[in-house]
Design a protein around this motif. Structure first.
Motif, PDB file in Angstrom:
ATOM      1  N   VAL A  37     -32.835  15.338  18.639  1.00 50.69           N
ATOM      2  CA  VAL A  37     -33.855  15.914  19.521  1.00 50.69           C
ATOM      3  C   VAL A  37     -33.221  16.893  20.505  1.00 50.69           C
ATOM      4  N   LEU A  38     -32.094  16.514  21.107  1.00 53.82           N
ATOM      5  CA  LEU A  38     -31.419  17.401  22.045  1.00 53.82           C
ATOM      6  C   LEU A  38     -30.942  18.677  21.353  1.00 53.82           C
ATOM      7  N   HIS A  39     -30.392  18.514  20.162  1.00 50.69           N
ATOM      8  CA  HIS A  39     -29.903  19.661  19.404  1.00 50.69           C
ATOM      9  C   HIS A  39     -31.041  20.639  19.125  1.00 50.69           C
ATOM     10  N   ARG A  40     -32.165  20.111  18.676  1.00 57.90           N
ATOM     11  CA  ARG A  40     -33.311  20.975  18.363  1.00 57.90           C
ATOM     12  C   ARG A  40     -33.900  21.584  19.622  1.00 57.90           C
ATOM     13  N   LEU A  41     -33.916  20.826  20.716  1.00 62.99           N
ATOM     14  CA  LEU A  41     -34.430  21.342  21.985  1.00 62.99           C
ATOM     15  C   LEU A  41     -33.606  22.534  22.450  1.00 62.99           C
ATOM     16  N   LEU A  42     -32.280  22.425  22.346  1.00 60.43           N
ATOM     17  CA  LEU A  42     -31.399  23.503  22.773  1.00 60.43           C
ATOM     18  C   LEU A  42     -31.525  24.723  21.877  1.00 60.43           C
ATOM     19  N   ARG A  43     -31.959  24.526  20.638  1.00 62.27           N
ATOM     20  CA  ARG A  43     -32.156  25.642  19.718  1.00 62.27           C
ATOM     21  C   ARG A  43     -33.537  26.277  19.872  1.00 62.27           C
ATOM     22  N   GLY A  44     -34.348  25.714  20.778  1.00 56.14           N
ATOM     23  CA  GLY A  44     -35.676  26.269  20.998  1.00 56.14           C
ATOM     24  C   GLY A  44     -36.713  25.777  20.011  1.00 56.14           C
ATOM     25  N   SER A  45     -36.524  24.592  19.467  1.00 54.30           N
ATOM     26  CA  SER A  45     -37.459  24.064  18.489  1.00 54.30           C
ATOM     27  C   SER A  45     -38.783  23.712  19.146  1.00 54.30           C
ATOM     28  N   GLY A  46     -39.824  23.692  18.338  1.00 55.85           N
ATOM     29  CA  GLY A  46     -41.150  23.349  18.837  1.00 55.85           C
ATOM     30  C   GLY A  46     -41.427  21.857  18.781  1.00 55.85           C
ATOM     31  N   LEU A  47     -42.709  21.521  18.764  1.00 59.44           N
ATOM     32  CA  LEU A  47     -43.128  20.123  18.793  1.00 59.44           C
ATOM     33  C   LEU A  47     -42.583  19.341  17.601  1.00 59.44           C
ATOM     34  N   GLN A  48     -42.577  19.978  16.434  1.00 55.71           N
ATOM     35  CA  GLN A  48     -42.071  19.299  15.252  1.00 55.71           C
ATOM     36  C   GLN A  48     -40.607  18.920  15.428  1.00 55.71           C
TER      37      GLN A  48
ATOM     38  N   GLY B 149     -59.919  32.540  16.962  1.00 58.10           N
ATOM     39  CA  GLY B 149     -60.201  31.636  18.071  1.00 58.10           C
ATOM     40  C   GLY B 149     -59.347  30.396  18.103  1.00 58.10           C
ATOM     41  N   VAL B 150     -58.431  30.262  17.148  1.00 55.28           N
ATOM     42  CA  VAL B 150     -57.548  29.092  17.088  1.00 55.28           C
ATOM     43  C   VAL B 150     -56.297  29.367  17.915  1.00 55.28           C
ATOM     44  N   SER B 151     -55.763  28.358  18.563  1.00 52.58           N
ATOM     45  CA  SER B 151     -54.575  28.545  19.395  1.00 52.58           C
ATOM     46  C   SER B 151     -53.378  28.959  18.546  1.00 52.58           C
ATOM     47  N   ALA B 152     -52.448  29.667  19.192  1.00 58.99           N
ATOM     48  CA  ALA B 152     -51.243  30.135  18.499  1.00 58.99           C
ATOM     49  C   ALA B 152     -50.448  28.972  17.925  1.00 58.99           C
ATOM     50  N   LEU B 153     -50.434  27.839  18.635  1.00 57.83           N
ATOM     51  CA  LEU B 153     -49.691  26.668  18.156  1.00 57.83           C
ATOM     52  C   LEU B 153     -50.235  26.180  16.818  1.00 57.83           C
ATOM     53  N   ILE B 154     -51.556  26.108  16.706  1.00 64.03           N
ATOM     54  CA  ILE B 154     -52.163  25.621  15.470  1.00 64.03           C
ATOM     55  C   ILE B 154     -52.021  26.648  14.353  1.00 64.03           C
TER      56      ILE B 154
ATOM     57  N   SER C  90     -34.842  28.645   8.025  1.00 64.02           N
ATOM     58  CA  SER C  90     -34.361  29.950   8.484  1.00 64.02           C
ATOM     59  C   SER C  90     -35.374  30.651   9.387  1.00 64.02           C
ATOM     60  N   MET C  91     -36.573  30.095   9.495  1.00 65.62           N
ATOM     61  CA  MET C  91     -37.606  30.667  10.369  1.00 65.62           C
ATOM     62  C   MET C  91     -37.473  30.061  11.766  1.00 65.62           C
ATOM     63  N   GLY C  92     -37.127  30.902  12.728  1.00 63.69           N
ATOM     64  CA  GLY C  92     -36.997  30.437  14.105  1.00 63.69           C
ATOM     65  C   GLY C  92     -38.276  30.644  14.904  1.00 63.69           C
TER      66      GLY C  92
ATOM     67  N   ARG D   1     -43.609  33.295  15.963  1.00 65.58           N
ATOM     68  CA  ARG D   1     -44.425  33.972  16.971  1.00 65.58           C
ATOM     69  C   ARG D   1     -44.869  35.343  16.471  1.00 65.58           C
ATOM     70  N   VAL D   2     -43.947  36.076  15.823  1.00 64.85           N
ATOM     71  CA  VAL D   2     -44.300  37.383  15.260  1.00 64.85           C
ATOM     72  C   VAL D   2     -45.380  37.234  14.193  1.00 64.85           C
ATOM     73  N   LEU D   3     -45.224  36.241  13.323  1.00 63.30           N
ATOM     74  CA  LEU D   3     -46.183  36.039  12.244  1.00 63.30           C
ATOM     75  C   LEU D   3     -47.549  35.635  12.798  1.00 63.30           C
ATOM     76  N   THR D   4     -47.546  34.801  13.819  1.00 61.04           N
ATOM     77  CA  THR D   4     -48.803  34.400  14.448  1.00 61.04           C
ATOM     78  C   THR D   4     -49.496  35.599  15.085  1.00 61.04           C
ATOM     79  N   ALA D   5     -48.711  36.479  15.702  1.00 59.99           N
ATOM     80  CA  ALA D   5     -49.286  37.680  16.324  1.00 59.99           C
ATOM     81  C   ALA D   5     -49.914  38.587  15.269  1.00 59.99           C
ATOM     82  N   ILE D   6     -49.318  38.646  14.088  1.00 61.20           N
ATOM     83  CA  ILE D   6     -49.897  39.452  13.004  1.00 61.20           C
ATOM     84  C   ILE D   6     -51.274  38.907  12.623  1.00 61.20           C
ATOM     85  N   VAL D   7     -51.373  37.586  12.540  1.00 60.08           N
ATOM     86  CA  VAL D   7     -52.659  36.960  12.210  1.00 60.08           C
ATOM     87  C   VAL D   7     -53.707  37.289  13.265  1.00 60.08           C
ATOM     88  N   GLN D   8     -53.305  37.283  14.532  1.00 64.39           N
ATOM     89  CA  GLN D   8     -54.249  37.477  15.624  1.00 64.39           C
ATOM     90  C   GLN D   8     -54.582  38.949  15.879  1.00 64.39           C
TER      91      GLN D   8
END
Length: 347
Positions: free
Chosen positions: A152-163, A282-287, A305-307, A312-319
């Motif tokens: 968990v700490l390792h992933r947190l430091l790498r900027g991982s999300g909820l998963q 209308g769906v949140s970026a997280l979902i 390999s997807m950080g 975030r870039v891919l979500t912005a394309i959708v929106q």
């Protein structure tokens, strides 16, 4: 960690039944696995040795349901050979069947894949195939609460999300008929060493666990001890509780995302997914991000390999309304917005 190993010495055996066995039996009752069989991954280290010794003890006369599995990654020379021989002897002493395999991990690497990632993939493939060959339903590995906190700490430091904050799951699918189980996720590493010391059981100690060029070792040897010293001994349990809550939240999020993925799929082929962006309006970026991850898993594209920035870039394309120029993503994935549709392809 990968590297040289040495034999850790044991101490005077304890005469009474160790509390560890009662806790292990409660954590994963033998009745849940002895009828369908369990392959136990044993590296030779203390955690996996404690797991197989504990399972053999609580299974009693049903211990023939256990098969020991060990894979030599071909990265540690004589030390790896010695580990394999140690595991073979241990299985013989416990009257358990053993499958000892070997693989040349460097030849297994894919593209820019790291050596440890390739070793992990080869190891789980070996364990799954061993279970399938024996008709065993489960593969048990010796990850502990300390491993969970480090993850968990390792992933947190790498900027991982909820998963990422959810850490390692208690159980997950390893194949169509095989499940990976982690019965020791609620046990501290020191408990397992105390158990082995009490029964006079030696184990193999990997010397590279002290090599602080690896981030995970620095977390284990430096950061976590500082946190426990300054904030008390409950740091690891607190991190594990956070992981458990994140797992619960992730489960709810996944259920919503799967429903949206079904609704948004316009076309899906072996190397192509077409997503109707209007279904995600209308769906949140997280979902949205979690919904897109589902497509990655369905297509078996390299999700690791997807950080954060790529999602975030891919979500912005959708929106973004209208067409958006094509973007290349890690793993050779091409993303292009055509009108209201997001085309994801991998040549």
């Amino acid at each position: 960690m990968l590297g040289g190993a040495q034999l850790a010495q044991s101490f005077t055996p304890m005469p009474e039944k160790p509390p560890f066995l009662d806790r292990l039996s409660a954590s994963w009752p033998p009745s849940e696995w002895w009828e369908c069989g369990a392959v136990v991954a044993v590296s030779g280290g203390a955690d996996s040795v404690a797991l197989v010794r504990g399972m053999q003890a609580v299974a009693g006369s049903q211990s023939e349901a256990i098969c020991v599995a060990h894979l030599d990654h071909g990265l540690r020379g004589e030390a790896g050979v010695a580990d394999a021989e140690f595991v073979r002897r241990l299985a013989d002493e416990l009257s358990l069947q053993a499958v000892i395999g070997a693989v040349d991990v460097p030849s297994e690497r894919r593209g820019g894949e790291g050596i440890e990632a390739a070793a992990r993939r080869a190891r789980y493939r070996f364990l799954r195939r061993t279970a399938e060959a024996r008709g065993a339903r489960f593969v048990a590995v010796g990850h502990t609460a300390d491993d969970q906190a480090e993850t968990v700490l390792h992933r947190l430091l790498r900027g991982s999300g909820l998963q990422g904050l959810a850490g390692m799951s208690r159980a997950r699918s390893l194949g169509p008929a095989v499940s990976l189980v982690r019965p020791l996720l609620e046990f501290r590493r020191r408990e397992l060493r105390e158990y082995l010391a009490g029964i006079g059981q030696p184990w193999r100690e990997d010397r590279t666990n002290d090599d602080q060029q690896f981030t995970r070792n620095r977390l284990r040897r430096r950061l976590l001890p500082i946190l426990e010293q300054d904030y008390g001994p409950n740091v690891v349990p607190a991190i594990c509780r956070t992981a458990a809550m994140a797992t619960e939240a992730q489960t709810i999020l996944l259920a919503v995302a799967h429903g949206l993925a079904d609704e948004a799929t316009s076309r899906q082929e072996a190397s192509l997914v077409v997503v109707r962006c209007g279904a995600l309006a209308g769906v949140s970026a997280l979902i949205i991000s979690e919904t897109l991850r589902i497509f990655w898993r369905q297509q078996q594209w390299p999700e690791q390999s997807m950080g954060f920035s790529e999602w975030r870039v891919l979500t912005a394309i959708v929106q973004t309304p209208g067409e958006v120029a094509a973007r290349m993503l890690p793993g050779g994935i091409r993303a292009e917005k055509k009108g209201d549709e997001l085309w994801l392809s991998r040549p």
